[in-house]
Design a protein around this motif. Structure first.
Motif, PDB file in Angstrom:
ATOM      1  N   TRP A  66       0.846  -1.190   0.000  1.00  0.00           N
ATOM      2  CA  TRP A  66       0.000   0.000   0.000  1.00  0.00           C
ATOM      3  C   TRP A  66       0.884   1.243   0.000  1.00  0.00           C
ATOM      4  O   TRP A  66       1.324   1.708   1.047  1.00  0.00           O
ATOM      5  N   ARG A  67       1.156   1.785  -1.180  1.00  0.00           N
ATOM      6  CA  ARG A  67       2.010   2.967  -1.293  1.00  0.00           C
ATOM      7  C   ARG A  67       1.152   4.226  -1.174  1.00  0.00           C
ATOM      8  O   ARG A  67       0.128   4.360  -1.845  1.00  0.00           O
ATOM      9  N   THR A  69      -0.085   7.659  -2.019  1.00  0.00           N
ATOM     10  CA  THR A  69      -0.057   8.390  -3.284  1.00  0.00           C
ATOM     11  C   THR A  69      -0.159   9.894  -3.050  1.00  0.00           C
ATOM     12  O   THR A  69      -0.739  10.343  -2.052  1.00  0.00           O
ATOM     13  N   ASP A  73      -5.210   8.786  -2.146  1.00  0.00           N
ATOM     14  CA  ASP A  73      -6.295   7.845  -2.416  1.00  0.00           C
ATOM     15  C   ASP A  73      -5.821   6.392  -2.367  1.00  0.00           C
ATOM     16  O   ASP A  73      -6.360   5.529  -3.060  1.00  0.00           O
ATOM     17  N   THR A  74      -4.838   6.109  -1.537  1.00  0.00           N
ATOM     18  CA  THR A  74      -4.327   4.739  -1.431  1.00  0.00           C
ATOM     19  C   THR A  74      -5.384   3.791  -0.890  1.00  0.00           C
ATOM     20  O   THR A  74      -5.596   2.700  -1.423  1.00  0.00           O
ATOM     21  N   ASN A 228      -4.604   7.849   4.509  1.00  0.00           N
ATOM     22  CA  ASN A 228      -4.244   8.265   3.151  1.00  0.00           C
ATOM     23  C   ASN A 228      -3.249   9.416   3.093  1.00  0.00           C
ATOM     24  O   ASN A 228      -2.579   9.592   2.073  1.00  0.00           O
TER      25      ASN A 228
END
Length: 503
Positions: A66-67, A69, A73-74, A228
């Protein structure tokens, strides 16, 4: 009466039952020095310490990476839920299968929560990083760990790795944290001394959220969905990232482990590469000199009880699967305390300890931001010290037995109710609900240090097979969340392993 729960294929065990664990891999075995199963607090520490000592490892993680962003909006949010939220939910519920970040597995009388993804539980927890007080430590862990050694050596090392800090005054005073101030004020009126908790949070990023320069996430109570804005100091972005930066640690996401088997002079680890919808893509095998289990209490214990039942690890003792517990979690709703207040800032903020009775109760302000599994949103998480009365075994599936009506457990539920009533009276209301622990995100035990393992976490009867995670703790952690203790204990165990390797 005993509660009996069968965890369906994939629940907390990757997707092993669903994908046909135990089948021969299509590819020939790939050699590896060390295989680490799980990438949360314990797995990240193990990978980093091995890399610092010059040792290579392969980290197998069931979930995706899970990067964070730039667009923020990850993760899914409670306002806009989608497949990123839930780990492989039951398709009969009408939800598309997806390797989402949080697993909530329903069981009789309990809902178990666990993170899924590179970073493990640190992706979805409330980042409370505190050590138990001396009395709580000795009560829960004194039989397996030395308090002075942990406080002088391993807890400080864990804090340096994770970088926790309490909520700063300017953030506490912000409109988004009205729930924090409300909880602290209510606690003081109830006669308690509220304490700001050490949290794994990047507070400058929270300030950016407050200023409107970053997507509202921590300030909206989204911690259990993932943050996020990047305000959470999850281990995928800290400890594990440092391990990967050495070039000696390889992380393989979407790679749930199917089985661990004794092989000639080592271990064979079978795993399945899956897609983001959970579909099997390929089966792989690693041939490892040593294996480090860090898949969480139920993940680690489940893999081991199956391996013993199937005859894959015949040396495992009968102690594997014993002394499991819930960590003492109880969700509490308070009369007059809104389920969702105007300010839901988190991930957590303030806590109190009530030791006025014969059962200790810690109350933590945890804004959840939404309901989950029909349980109360907002309010309080209470943590106590249950005995490790549960068992985990394998019977055509992983079975968890928890004697929810045991007198020792109902006594804890009553102690939580008494503390909650004290809060409620200070507010001028009555407690709406005090759960008997319907939800636990702090499963502990199943492979207890010194009983199922040596003092370094090496499994008795299985040389070079190690456990370094929450499975080592016997059911509770001194009435506090266990993340800091799990990190410290993993460091202690893997450091001992490395010393043996290097001499």
């Amino acid at each position: 009466m005993r509660r009996r729960t069968v965890l369906a294929g994939g629940a907390l065990l990757g997707t092993s039952l669903a994908l046909g664990a135990g089948r021969a891999a299509a590819e020939p075995a790939e050699p590896a020095e060390t295989v680490i199963i799980g990438s949360g607090y314990a797995g990240a520490v193990a990978a980093l310490r091995l890399a610092e000592a010059g040792h290579r490892s392969v980290v197998l993680e069931r979930g995706r990476r899970w990067r964070i962003t730039p667009g923020g909006d990850t993760f899914a949010t409670p306002e806009r839920p989608d497949g990123r939220a839930a780990w492989l939910p039951d398709p009969r519920g009408g939800t598309v299968l997806s390797t989402g970040v949080l697993e909530a597995f329903p069981a009789q009388g309990i809902i178990g929560l666990a993170g899924a993804g590179v970073g493990g539980g640190s992706l979805v927890n409330n980042t409370v990083l505190v050590a138990p007080g001396e009395a709580g430590f000795r009560r829960a862990l004194g039989g397996i760990l030395d308090y002075r050694e942990m406080t002088e050596v391993w807890y400080p090392r864990a804090r340096r790795l994770l970088g926790p800090a309490p909520i700063p005054q300017d953030v506490f005073d912000a409109a988004a944290y009205s729930d924090a101030r409300d909880f602290a004020d209510l606690a003081a009126r109830a006669g308690y001394d509220p304490v700001r908790l050490d949290l794994g949070v990047d507070w400058p990023t929270v300030r950016r959220e407050i200023a409107g320069a970053a997507v509202p996430s921590a300030i909206a109570g989204h911690s259990m969905w993932g943050v996020n804005s990047g305000a959470k100091r999850s281990v995928d972005r800290t400890v594990l990232a440092a391990a990967e930066a050495t070039g000696l640690t390889e992380v393989r996401p979407l790679s749930p482990v199917d089985s661990i088997r004794l092989d000639d002079n080592g271990y064979r680890v079978d795993y399945t590469e899956i897609t983001e919808t959970g579909a099997p893509a390929a089966r792989r095998t690693l041939r490892a000199d040593r294996v480090v289990l860090a898949a969480g209490s139920l993940g680690t214990t489940g893999l081991l009880v199956r391996a013993r039942a199937e005859g894959w690890l015949p040396g495992l003792t009968a102690e594997v699967g014993r002394r499991w517990g819930t960590g003492g979690d109880h969700l509490v709703a308070l009369g007059g305390f809104p389920a969702r207040s105007a300010g839901q800032g988190g991930p957590a903020h303030v806590g109190i300890v009530d030791e006025s009775g014969d059962v200790p109760v810690t109350m933590l302000g945890f804004p959840l931001g939404t309901t989950l599994g029909g349980q109360v949103a907002g309010g309080v998480l209470a943590v106590s010290d249950p005995p490790a009365l549960g068992t985990v075994r394998y019977d055509a599936g992983v079975v968890v037995e928890w004697p929810a009506q045991h007198p020792a457990l109902t006594r804890i539920a009553e102690a939580v109710r008494v503390t909650a009533d004290r809060f409620a009276r200070a507010r001028g209301g009555a407690s709406l609900a005090v759960s008997g622990a319907p939800t636990t995100s702090h499963s502990l035990g199943g492979v207890v240090l010194g009983s199922a393992t040596t003092d370094s976490g090496e499994l008795l009867g299985c040389p070079n097979l190690f456990v370094v995670d929450s499975a080592l703790l016997p059911g509770s952690c001194g009435a506090v969340p266990p993340a800091l203790t799990v990190t410290a204990l993993a460091d202690r165990c893997i450091t001992t392993v490395i010393e043996r390797l290097d001499h």
